[in-house]
Design an enzyme around this catalytic site. Sequence first.
Site, short mmCIF file in Angstrom:
data_model
loop_
_atom_site.label_atom_id
_atom_site.label_comp_id
_atom_site.label_asym_id
_atom_site.label_seq_id
_atom_site.Cartn_x
_atom_site.Cartn_y
_atom_site.Cartn_z
N SER A 187 43.82 57.18 51.53
CA SER A 187 44.68 58.30 52.20
C SER A 187 45.09 57.77 53.71
CB SER A 187 43.65 59.14 52.48
OG SER A 187 42.20 58.91 52.89
N LYS A 188 44.86 56.36 53.54
CA LYS A 188 45.27 55.58 55.28
C LYS A 188 46.82 55.56 56.00
CE LYS A 188 40.56 57.22 55.52
NZ LYS A 188 40.39 57.43 56.82
N ILE A 189 46.78 54.94 57.14
CA ILE A 189 47.84 54.73 57.07
C ILE A 189 48.85 52.78 56.35
CG2 ILE A 189 50.09 53.89 58.81
CD1 ILE A 189 48.83 56.05 60.92
#
Length: 449
Positions: free
Chosen positions: A226-228
């Site tokens: 879910s992170k960049i």
Amino acid sequence: MFELNRYTLHKLLNIARRRVRWLFYPPQMMGPAPRMFPGALRIDEKEEEAAVAAVREVMRSKRLFRFFGVSANPFDTSKVRQFEREFAAYMGVEHALAVNSGTSALVCALVGLGVGPEDEVIVPAYTWFSTASAVLTVGAVPIIAEVDESLTLDPQDVRRKISPYTKAIIPVHMRGASARMDRLMALAKAKNLQLLEDAAQAAGASFQGRAVGSIGHAGIYSFHISKIMTAGEGGMLATHDATIYRRAAMYHDSAVCPHMGIPINEWLPGVNLRMSELHAAVALVQLHRLDAIVRDMRERKTKLKEMVRDELTKKGVTLRTIHDPDGDASIALIFFLPEKSRVKQVAAALEDENIPASRLYQDMAYLPHDHIDLHAYPTWTPILSKHTWSTRGGPWRWHPREIDYEETLCPTTMDLLRRAIHIDISPELTATQVEQMAAGIVQVVSKHI
Ligand SMILES: *Cc1c(COP(=O)(O)O)cnc(C)c1O
């Protein structure tokens, strides 16, 4: 796990209702909205080829373990080490330690900073649960402080919550934007506190020209899907301080003391939180995409902001404060409505326009347990009820002062979260979609506020 309960049914019915609605009232934003997995969605054939080649390289070298392999060539280099070196150079720090998750990086950082029993660590009331639970893991007590209109730690409330037992503060760069690092660093310095930056949601962001995660005594990143930037899982600790790095390294590997040639009289016990060679091979390739991912999100958010600003201002809707707009990784546009009573309606109306909008807080009482989002402190049940692994009690048992967690602990944070609308800014949005999104926001705000 998917479970067909009242809430899921309600969601499914809403999706169906929207499909029917769109036959008669086409939404402002056309085409499927890209889901908010910036790094994962970027994986294309070229990245796939590069990652597969890197994994193959590890397989062929037979150096499948960070500290050694079975190949005859003692000069084979570790992928994890290579990833750490490039990551440290990218963020502008001396040392980087790769681990298996952002949460592990937090635990290693706290251990590295010397946080332990009888210490207090100040964490924001709005962050992923891990920030607070990592503090428990090292035997210390989390103290929950307010966030301000930037949705990051409020330096004034931090000052109020400092006690003789405070050892560290953890500002979290929420939703891609930095905390007020100048003020927080000054405060940490004045009060002789350790400052650990949680940059799990903000890899690629900066504050006054410095990468977030590189400003405090230590910083952490997450490579969760879910992170960049992502490798599915993974984390990194960054620091300029050789002692913090060494202590964290000793903790992240149960045998790192001999592995790293640390003198016997300095040995400390560790567990195993290492990143694997195969994993680092994939993560390193994704690191090379980070610049472009952030650039694309910034470009889209800047345009979107320009197009909606006037209408929002007219209606008394305020944009989240961004302490350094040039450094914003720009994963989200967040604004606060004047009244919390309108939030549900506005979020639904935006969704009717196919805009990826959501609320930042929903009362737990109305949600089935599998839908509770652990970003706001009222949902941190193990902390509020002081429930940890030993039936004899967690760190509060030996803490030198009584700590009480009321649900009403941080009213400013809850007021902000209850009035907030969050819109995802995917780097994959087309220019037309950004324009349609802006038109949709303007339409909904003018109609419902
Ligand atoms: C995701 C996240 C973490 C934890 O990272 P994991 O890799 O999921 O363990 C910690 N802090 C914040 C603010 C996060 O968003």
